[in-house]
Structure formats: C-alpha cells, structure tokens
Design an enzyme around this catalytic site. Structure first.
Site, PDB file in Angstrom:
ATOM      1  CD  GLN A  85      32.167  39.899  38.400  1.00 23.74           C
ATOM      2  OE1 GLN A  85      32.242  41.108  38.544  1.00 23.74           O
ATOM      3  NE2 GLN A  85      32.955  39.238  37.565  1.00 23.74           N
ATOM      4  CG  ASP A 108      36.024  39.932  45.530  1.00 25.16           C
ATOM      5  OD1 ASP A 108      36.670  40.855  44.997  1.00 25.16           O
ATOM      6  OD2 ASP A 108      34.868  40.098  46.001  1.00 25.16           O
ATOM      7  NE  ARG A 132      30.313  42.136  35.316  1.00 20.42           N
ATOM      8  CZ  ARG A 132      30.377  43.148  36.184  1.00 20.42           C
ATOM      9  NH1 ARG A 132      31.534  43.554  36.652  1.00 20.42           N
ATOM     10  NH2 ARG A 132      29.271  43.744  36.608  1.00 20.42           N
ATOM     11  NE  ARG A 174      29.152  48.397  41.438  1.00 22.03           N
ATOM     12  CZ  ARG A 174      30.345  47.878  41.140  1.00 22.03           C
ATOM     13  NH1 ARG A 174      31.445  48.535  41.461  1.00 22.03           N
ATOM     14  NH2 ARG A 174      30.445  46.725  40.529  1.00 22.03           N
ATOM     15  CG  HIS A 190      28.765  41.701  41.683  1.00 19.56           C
ATOM     16  ND1 HIS A 190      28.094  42.474  40.760  1.00 19.56           N
ATOM     17  CD2 HIS A 190      30.084  42.015  41.524  1.00 19.56           C
ATOM     18  CE1 HIS A 190      28.964  43.215  40.092  1.00 19.56           C
ATOM     19  NE2 HIS A 190      30.174  42.949  40.532  1.00 19.56           N
ATOM     20  CB  CYS A 249      34.884  39.822  40.395  1.00 20.20           C
ATOM     21  SG  CYS A 249      35.422  40.228  42.067  1.00 20.20           S
TER      22      CYS A 249
HETATM   23  N1   CP Z   1      33.947  43.357  38.992  1.00 19.44           N
HETATM   24  C1   CP Z   1      33.396  44.579  39.132  1.00 19.44           C
HETATM   25  O1   CP Z   1      32.230  44.723  39.501  1.00 19.44           O
HETATM   26  O2   CP Z   1      34.221  45.607  38.825  1.00 19.44           O
HETATM   27  P1   CP Z   1      33.913  47.151  39.080  1.00 19.44           P
HETATM   28  O3   CP Z   1      33.855  47.355  40.567  1.00 19.44           O
HETATM   29  O4   CP Z   1      35.079  47.870  38.433  1.00 19.44           O
HETATM   30  O5   CP Z   1      32.616  47.503  38.440  1.00 19.44           O
HETATM   31  N1  NVA Z   2      33.580  42.246  46.920  1.00 19.21           N
HETATM   32  C1  NVA Z   2      33.999  43.372  46.115  1.00 19.21           C
HETATM   33  C2  NVA Z   2      33.600  43.171  44.697  1.00 19.21           C
HETATM   34  C3  NVA Z   2      34.065  44.234  43.755  1.00 19.21           C
HETATM   35  C4  NVA Z   2      33.624  43.973  42.339  1.00 19.21           C
HETATM   36  C5  NVA Z   2      33.393  44.639  46.676  1.00 19.21           C
HETATM   37  O1  NVA Z   2      32.193  44.625  47.007  1.00 19.21           O
HETATM   38  O2  NVA Z   2      34.101  45.637  46.794  1.00 19.21           O
END
Ligand code: CP
Ligand code: NVA
Length: 343
Positions: free
Chosen positions: A143, A236, A323, A113, A140, A278
């Site tokens: 997700q 989101d 997830r 990530r 993502h 999400c």
């Molecule tokens: N939806 C998601 O990716 O959550 P986190 O940022 O908590 O991993």
């Molecule tokens: N768009 C958000 C998603 C978090 C799961 C971010 O990148 O922070």
C-alpha cells in the site's frame, strides 16, 4: 549471467515491512512504478517475469490487492494462482513452515495477506523465494509503494511534505505510513484519540528513521494541532479486518472524522492539499456494513464524509490504480533479474 554477478540489491528479496528498506530503495521502487505506469499507458510490453509462477495467498478478503497482484503478474508475463483461506491448509492442517516449503518448490514468488506478521516471516524464511506482504495486522507495505507514488505524482516530490493520518492510529496502514514517511523524509502526523496512538515500539522505529531523514513526526489527539500545515490528509476504516468492536470505535473516532471542517484546519492552499484513503471506505450507506451502522448508531458516514470523498481533493481512486503499477515494480525488481545499478 556470471555466477557472482549481482544484478541489483532487490533480486531475491522479500518485502515484509518497510523498515527493511532504505529511502533510496523505496524511492527506486516508487519511480519504477511511475515508469511502468507510463509503459502500460503507452501499450509497451514489459514481460520481465516470463515463465514465472506466482502464488497469491489470501487469509483475509481483498479487492485491490488481489486484483493488483493478478493483473501485474499477467502484465509481467507471469502466471498468478489464487489460493484463498478455504483452498489450502495454511495453519489449519499444515504448519506455515511446511506450506512454505511446498509452495517454494513450485512457485517463484509468494504474496501473503493474513493476520500474523510472523506467518509472512516464516513463509519468507522457509520457502526460499521472495515473499511479498499484501497486508498483515501490523504492516501494509505494498500500500505504501502506491501511496507515496501517488503523492509523488501529485506534488512532484516527497521530502518536506506533511501527511496527516486521522483515525485508528494503531492499525496496519497508520503503522506503515508513520514508518515509511519517517524513512522517506515526509513529515507524518497521526491524529487519533490517545487510546489509539501507535504503540511505543512502532513510534520508536519511526523516530529512529526520522532522526536520519529529518522527517518531523507528530502524534496528537488535538485536531487543530494535527491538521495544521498538512498537504495530504489520509484516513482508513475505523474497524480493520479481524476486529469487530464497532460500538467502541464509533464512539472514540466520531470526532476524528475527515470532513470539510477538518480539511479547513490544515490552512493549506487548495492546490497543495489532497485527500487519500487506502479503501474500502465507509462514506455512505451503499454497503451492508454501512446500512447496519446507520441502523445501530444513526450515522451515515464514518471515517470520511461523502462530501470529502467526492471532492476535488480526493485521490483515492488514482491511489487504488497505482497499487497495480507499484506492485508490478516490486515483483519485477525482486524477481526479474533486472540490471539496477546504484541504488
Ligand atoms: N487497500 C487495500 O488493501 O484494499 P483491498 O483490501 O481491497 O486489497
Ligand atoms: N486497516 C484496514 C486496511 C484495509 C486495506 C484493514 O486491515 O482492514
């Protein structure tokens, strides 16, 4: 195992972006996730990754993705090891390529990530093991597996449904929903101010897939047009990790909040309509950010109202649980030497 025997189309593959997978492949992973969920609920062990080591690289913070990869790896009999941005050199004193070579010599799979999609690509190219994208600025994909698994659980099908994403139409989740829906034959509406429409490049990728699947895509700043006929309303955060332009986004996106009025615009019967997010979500002021935003801009809710978040339409917590099951499916399929014919 004979040398030239190919167990399945997933073995050894990385999952960097949805566009690298066919509809049949994505559907297989979604269905496998549903199967593994049933096994877990029935307490049936599924140690497909016994003895494997999994690295979890996190440049950005996470609740769900980290927890999902950790518990999924343990349920599969693998050993997960968390490597946060403060723990390893990645990009600071050691190149991503050198890091990839080192990690690939010790770990059997790597979750990443971070910010740059190119880092995920370099890790996959130079580690020699499957790399799973746990979120970048662009995509993502894990997700999406959970999201479309949740849609299938709720509707019993995917094709022909309409999913509307309202909010920042050019963030990672919006990009992924647009392209994944286009691959799977789910109609996708992106409702956002023009300034935040998906880039031409992302729209082009999605259009290419939609021509094959028959998915109808709509990118609009008109709420009435965008909401009409939706089965899934999705939103989101207005400001993603790595961004800090709260004032601009609050101004631009306040008209695009998911509230009861917006849900009514769908015209969809109650039993054919769900809300998804999400997470994390700003639906009240029970967070430091929430309190700060209230102080600065006088609002107590952002992308979704608390009324919608706690309503009968809400599925965000089922989505969060999924997830884990879907990440488990993805790791087992790409690393578990499973026999998966005809995908
Ligand atoms: N939806 C998601 O990716 O959550 P986190 O940022 O908590 O991993
Ligand atoms: N768009 C958000 C998603 C978090 C799961 C971010 O990148 O922070």
């Amino acid at each position: 195992m004979t040398k030239d025997f190919k167990q399945n189309v997933f073995q050894g593959r990385s999952v960097l972006a949805e566009k690298d997978f066919t509809a049949a492949e994505l559907e297989y992973l979604i269905d496998f996730g549903l199967h593994l969920k049933a096994l877990k609920k029935a307490n049936v062990p599924h140690h497909y990754l016994e003895g494997k080591n999994i690295a979890l690289l996190f440049e950005k913070s996470s609740t769900r993705t980290r927890s999902a990869f950790t518990t999924a790896a343990i349920d599969l009999g693998a050993h997960p090891e968390y490597l946060g941005s403060g723990d390893i050199q990645l990009g600071k004193k050691e190149s991503t390529s050198d890091t990839a070579k080192v990690l690939g010599s010790m770990f059997d799979g790597i979750e990443f990530r971070g910010f740059k999609q190119s880092d995920a690509e370099i890790l996959a190219r130079d580690s020699g093991v499957p790399v799973w994208n746990g979120l970048t600025d662009e995509w993502h994909p894990t997700q999406m597996l959970a999201d479309f698994m949740t849609v299938k659980e709720n509707f019993g099908k995917l094709q022909g449904l309409t999913l509307t994403f309202m909010g920042d139409g050019r963030n990672n989740v919006a990009n992924s929903l647009l392209v994944t829906g286009a691959i799977l034959g789910v109609n996708i509406h992106i409702v956002s101010p023009k300034e935040l429409f998906p880039t031409d490049e992302i729209q082009g990728i999605a259009k290419g897939f939609a021509e094959k699947s028959g998915a109808k895509l709509l990118i609009t700043d008109d709420l009435d047009e965008g909401m009409k006929g939706s089965n899934i309303v999705y939103t989101d955060v207005w400001v993603s990790m790595g961004e800090s332009n709260w004032e601009e986004r609050v101004k631009l996106l306040t008209p695009y909040q998911v509230n009861m009025e917006a849900l009514k615009k769908t015209g969809t019967p109650d039993d054919q309509l769900i809300f998804m997010h999400c997470l994390p979500a700003f639906h009240n002021t029970e967070t430091e950010y929430g309190k700060d935003i209230e102080k600065k801009y006088g609002i107590t809710e952002m992308e979704v109202t608390d009324e919608v978040f706690t309503s009968k339409y809400a599925r965000q917590f089922e989505e969060a649980e999924n997830r884990m099951h879907s990440i488990k499916a993805m790791m087992a399929a790409t690393l578990g030497n499973l026999f998966i014919p005809r995908v």
